[in-house]
Design a protein around this motif. Sequence first.
Motif, PDB file in Angstrom:
ATOM      1  N   THR A  30       0.831  -1.203   0.000  1.00  0.00           N
ATOM      2  CA  THR A  30       0.000   0.000   0.000  1.00  0.00           C
ATOM      3  C   THR A  30       0.868   1.257   0.000  1.00  0.00           C
ATOM      4  OG1 THR A  30      -1.738  -1.140   1.236  1.00  0.00           O
ATOM      5  CG2 THR A  30      -1.806   1.264   1.253  1.00  0.00           C
ATOM      6  N   PHE A  31       1.970   1.185   0.712  1.00  0.00           N
ATOM      7  CA  PHE A  31       2.876   2.331   0.811  1.00  0.00           C
ATOM      8  C   PHE A  31       3.711   2.499  -0.446  1.00  0.00           C
ATOM      9  CE2 PHE A  31       7.212   3.758   1.977  1.00  0.00           C
ATOM     10  CZ  PHE A  31       6.924   5.086   2.285  1.00  0.00           C
ATOM     11  N   TYR A  32       4.492   1.467  -0.806  1.00  0.00           N
ATOM     12  CA  TYR A  32       5.472   1.681  -1.883  1.00  0.00           C
ATOM     13  C   TYR A  32       4.850   1.735  -3.274  1.00  0.00           C
ATOM     14  CZ  TYR A  32       5.728  -3.523  -2.199  1.00  0.00           C
ATOM     15  OH  TYR A  32       5.445  -4.866  -2.330  1.00  0.00           O
ATOM     16  N   ASP A  33       3.602   1.292  -3.411  1.00  0.00           N
ATOM     17  CA  ASP A  33       2.941   1.377  -4.720  1.00  0.00           C
ATOM     18  C   ASP A  33       2.160   2.682  -4.909  1.00  0.00           C
ATOM     19  OD1 ASP A  33       3.855  -0.889  -5.898  1.00  0.00           O
ATOM     20  OD2 ASP A  33       2.016  -2.052  -5.692  1.00  0.00           O
ATOM     21  N   ASP A  34       1.996   3.452  -3.841  1.00  0.00           N
ATOM     22  CA  ASP A  34       1.253   4.706  -3.951  1.00  0.00           C
ATOM     23  C   ASP A  34       2.060   5.700  -4.805  1.00  0.00           C
ATOM     24  OD1 ASP A  34       0.453   7.574  -2.990  1.00  0.00           O
ATOM     25  OD2 ASP A  34      -1.148   6.252  -2.285  1.00  0.00           O
ATOM     26  N   PRO A  35       1.402   6.379  -5.747  1.00  0.00           N
ATOM     27  CA  PRO A  35       2.112   7.316  -6.639  1.00  0.00           C
ATOM     28  C   PRO A  35       2.914   8.391  -5.909  1.00  0.00           C
ATOM     29  CG  PRO A  35      -0.105   6.912  -7.442  1.00  0.00           C
ATOM     30  CD  PRO A  35      -0.020   6.252  -6.099  1.00  0.00           C
ATOM     31  N   ILE A  36       2.443   8.784  -4.733  1.00  0.00           N
ATOM     32  CA  ILE A  36       3.158   9.797  -3.958  1.00  0.00           C
ATOM     33  C   ILE A  36       4.560   9.308  -3.600  1.00  0.00           C
ATOM     34  CG2 ILE A  36       3.205  11.016  -1.724  1.00  0.00           C
ATOM     35  CD1 ILE A  36       0.147  11.053  -1.829  1.00  0.00           C
ATOM     36  N   ILE A  37       4.696   7.990  -3.410  1.00  0.00           N
ATOM     37  CA  ILE A  37       5.957   7.384  -2.995  1.00  0.00           C
ATOM     38  C   ILE A  37       6.724   6.798  -4.180  1.00  0.00           C
ATOM     39  CG2 ILE A  37       7.021   5.630  -1.514  1.00  0.00           C
ATOM     40  CD1 ILE A  37       5.593   7.966  -0.030  1.00  0.00           C
ATOM     41  N   SER A  38       6.016   6.123  -5.065  1.00  0.00           N
ATOM     42  CA  SER A  38       6.670   5.317  -6.106  1.00  0.00           C
ATOM     43  C   SER A  38       7.387   6.150  -7.162  1.00  0.00           C
ATOM     44  CB  SER A  38       5.646   4.399  -6.786  1.00  0.00           C
ATOM     45  OG  SER A  38       4.639   5.160  -7.432  1.00  0.00           O
ATOM     46  N   TYR A  39       6.991   7.410  -7.344  1.00  0.00           N
ATOM     47  CA  TYR A  39       7.583   8.184  -8.439  1.00  0.00           C
ATOM     48  C   TYR A  39       9.075   8.443  -8.239  1.00  0.00           C
ATOM     49  CZ  TYR A  39       8.063  12.765  -6.139  1.00  0.00           C
ATOM     50  OH  TYR A  39       8.459  13.809  -5.337  1.00  0.00           O
ATOM     51  N   LYS A  40       9.531   8.405  -6.990  1.00  0.00           N
ATOM     52  CA  LYS A  40      10.966   8.602  -6.715  1.00  0.00           C
ATOM     53  C   LYS A  40      11.770   7.316  -6.892  1.00  0.00           C
ATOM     54  CE  LYS A  40      11.522  12.954  -5.269  1.00  0.00           C
ATOM     55  NZ  LYS A  40      12.498  13.893  -5.844  1.00  0.00           N
ATOM     56  N   GLU A  41      11.102   6.195  -6.990  1.00  0.00           N
ATOM     57  CA  GLU A  41      11.736   4.890  -7.220  1.00  0.00           C
ATOM     58  C   GLU A  41      12.793   4.545  -6.162  1.00  0.00           C
ATOM     59  OE1 GLU A  41      13.096   4.634 -11.266  1.00  0.00           O
ATOM     60  OE2 GLU A  41      11.049   4.324 -11.998  1.00  0.00           O
ATOM     61  N   VAL A  42      12.494   4.866  -4.923  1.00  0.00           N
ATOM     62  CA  VAL A  42      13.370   4.495  -3.811  1.00  0.00           C
ATOM     63  C   VAL A  42      12.836   3.230  -3.136  1.00  0.00           C
ATOM     64  CG1 VAL A  42      14.222   5.161  -1.519  1.00  0.00           C
ATOM     65  CG2 VAL A  42      14.211   6.830  -3.390  1.00  0.00           C
ATOM     66  N   PHE A  43      11.566   3.232  -2.798  1.00  0.00           N
ATOM     67  CA  PHE A  43      10.944   2.079  -2.151  1.00  0.00           C
ATOM     68  C   PHE A  43      10.485   1.077  -3.209  1.00  0.00           C
ATOM     69  CE2 PHE A  43      10.631   5.372   1.050  1.00  0.00           C
ATOM     70  CZ  PHE A  43      10.928   4.681   2.226  1.00  0.00           C
ATOM     71  N   LYS A  44      10.878  -0.179  -3.016  1.00  0.00           N
ATOM     72  CA  LYS A  44      10.583  -1.228  -3.988  1.00  0.00           C
ATOM     73  C   LYS A  44      10.140  -2.500  -3.281  1.00  0.00           C
ATOM     74  CE  LYS A  44      12.198   0.815  -7.842  1.00  0.00           C
ATOM     75  NZ  LYS A  44      11.427   0.955  -9.093  1.00  0.00           N
ATOM     76  N   SER A  45       9.501  -3.379  -4.041  1.00  0.00           N
ATOM     77  CA  SER A  45       9.122  -4.692  -3.518  1.00  0.00           C
ATOM     78  C   SER A  45      10.339  -5.615  -3.483  1.00  0.00           C
ATOM     79  CB  SER A  45       8.041  -5.314  -4.403  1.00  0.00           C
ATOM     80  OG  SER A  45       7.855  -6.677  -4.070  1.00  0.00           O
ATOM     81  N   THR A  46      10.399  -6.459  -2.453  1.00  0.00           N
ATOM     82  CA  THR A  46      11.495  -7.441  -2.387  1.00  0.00           C
ATOM     83  C   THR A  46      11.409  -8.457  -3.524  1.00  0.00           C
ATOM     84  OG1 THR A  46      10.175  -8.750  -0.828  1.00  0.00           O
ATOM     85  CG2 THR A  46      11.850  -7.293   0.115  1.00  0.00           C
ATOM     86  N   LYS A  47      10.267  -8.541  -4.179  1.00  0.00           N
ATOM     87  CA  LYS A  47      10.139  -9.500  -5.291  1.00  0.00           C
ATOM     88  C   LYS A  47      11.156  -9.214  -6.398  1.00  0.00           C
ATOM     89  CE  LYS A  47       5.311 -10.914  -4.732  1.00  0.00           C
ATOM     90  NZ  LYS A  47       3.942 -10.921  -5.309  1.00  0.00           N
ATOM     91  N   SER A  48      11.543  -7.956  -6.538  1.00  0.00           N
ATOM     92  CA  SER A  48      12.466  -7.596  -7.621  1.00  0.00           C
ATOM     93  C   SER A  48      13.891  -8.077  -7.367  1.00  0.00           C
ATOM     94  CB  SER A  48      12.464  -6.079  -7.837  1.00  0.00           C
ATOM     95  OG  SER A  48      12.972  -5.408  -6.689  1.00  0.00           O
ATOM     96  N   ILE A  49      14.191  -8.463  -6.121  1.00  0.00           N
ATOM     97  CA  ILE A  49      15.563  -8.890  -5.806  1.00  0.00           C
ATOM     98  C   ILE A  49      15.611 -10.288  -5.172  1.00  0.00           C
ATOM     99  CG2 ILE A  49      16.721  -6.659  -5.706  1.00  0.00           C
ATOM    100  CD1 ILE A  49      15.357  -8.324  -2.558  1.00  0.00           C
ATOM    101  N   GLU A  50      14.498 -10.998  -5.190  1.00  0.00           N
ATOM    102  CA  GLU A  50      14.470 -12.327  -4.564  1.00  0.00           C
ATOM    103  C   GLU A  50      15.414 -13.314  -5.233  1.00  0.00           C
ATOM    104  OE1 GLU A  50      10.394 -13.524  -4.438  1.00  0.00           O
ATOM    105  OE2 GLU A  50       9.995 -12.474  -2.543  1.00  0.00           O
ATOM    106  N   GLY A  51      15.766 -13.070  -6.492  1.00  0.00           N
ATOM    107  CA  GLY A  51      16.683 -13.959  -7.195  1.00  0.00           C
ATOM    108  C   GLY A  51      18.145 -13.634  -6.967  1.00  0.00           C
ATOM    109  N   SER A  52      18.424 -12.621  -6.178  1.00  0.00           N
ATOM    110  CA  SER A  52      19.818 -12.209  -5.964  1.00  0.00           C
ATOM    111  C   SER A  52      20.509 -13.119  -4.959  1.00  0.00           C
ATOM    112  CB  SER A  52      19.882 -10.761  -5.471  1.00  0.00           C
ATOM    113  OG  SER A  52      19.345 -10.667  -4.161  1.00  0.00           O
TER     114      SER A  52
END
Length: 289
Positions: free
Chosen positions: A117-139
């Motif tokens: 709810t937080f990191y997907d909100d446009p107020i937050i997401s436009y800066k591309e700082v907060f992300k889902s852990t799904k994007s790095i689970e393969g690391s």
Amino acid sequence: HFLVVLIPSFVIAILLYNQLSNIMLSNTIKSEQNLAKQTAGNIENTISSVKETADQIASDDFLKQILHTKPESMKDNLSSSEYFISEAGDYLSQIQSIIDYDNITAVKIYMDDYYKTFYDDPIISYKEVFKSTKSIEGSYWYGIFSSTSKQTLICPSLYLTPSEEKYNGELAYIRKMSVFHDRQELKAYVVVYFSKEKIDSILRKNMSIADSSSILLNEREALISSSNYALSGKYLIYYNDVIQNLTNTNNFKLVSFGRERVYMAYNQITDTDWIMVSLVPSTGVIEES
């Protein structure tokens, strides 16, 4: 009588020459030791500044507030609390101001789905700082955190996803943060990416003798950086072998790589699992002397 005088003089001259050569050789090696120590210190200072940045971001009250806020309350904050929105803007601006692209190349905070709810909100997401852990689970680094009790990790490029390496940076310092909601552990990772080129350039300054090489390795045998990747490829070096064979740090020891004789020493990089291995061809030391 002439021979009686000449022979002792000749022997004395040889002894004096050998003694002088040994002194010059010792001075050259000592100079290399001092340079290696200085280089290791410069790397430590660079890492320290990255760690301080991560600590500053992780200890901020706004991030702690986010981690302890339930999704329904977060939705209300984002839709109606001007104060919360202002705080969020200030925090994101603070993070953006940290990125100088000389040392720190990007900052990301990866969060569990609970915080969607937080990191997907446009107020937050436009800066591309907060992300889902799904994007790095393969690391590789995510796997290390998932399988160990580590709370921090300093990562070579091998530990990062291709996307991280391409868009954020080739090295990273990571802090894991955990909170519990309804007996469920929720995690966030503060990741400060930093420049591998900066570390490479520091290592290159460690070279005062031709065909020398400096290499950074970690305890998992990952190559982190090198002053000269072509030269470092000549030497097959393992972390544990270096630690076992060179019992004293920053003391050069003459070792063999095939037919080549090389002076080798290592420096432990404080607060990391890194060592800096310095390799100086014996021929280069002799010529320098």
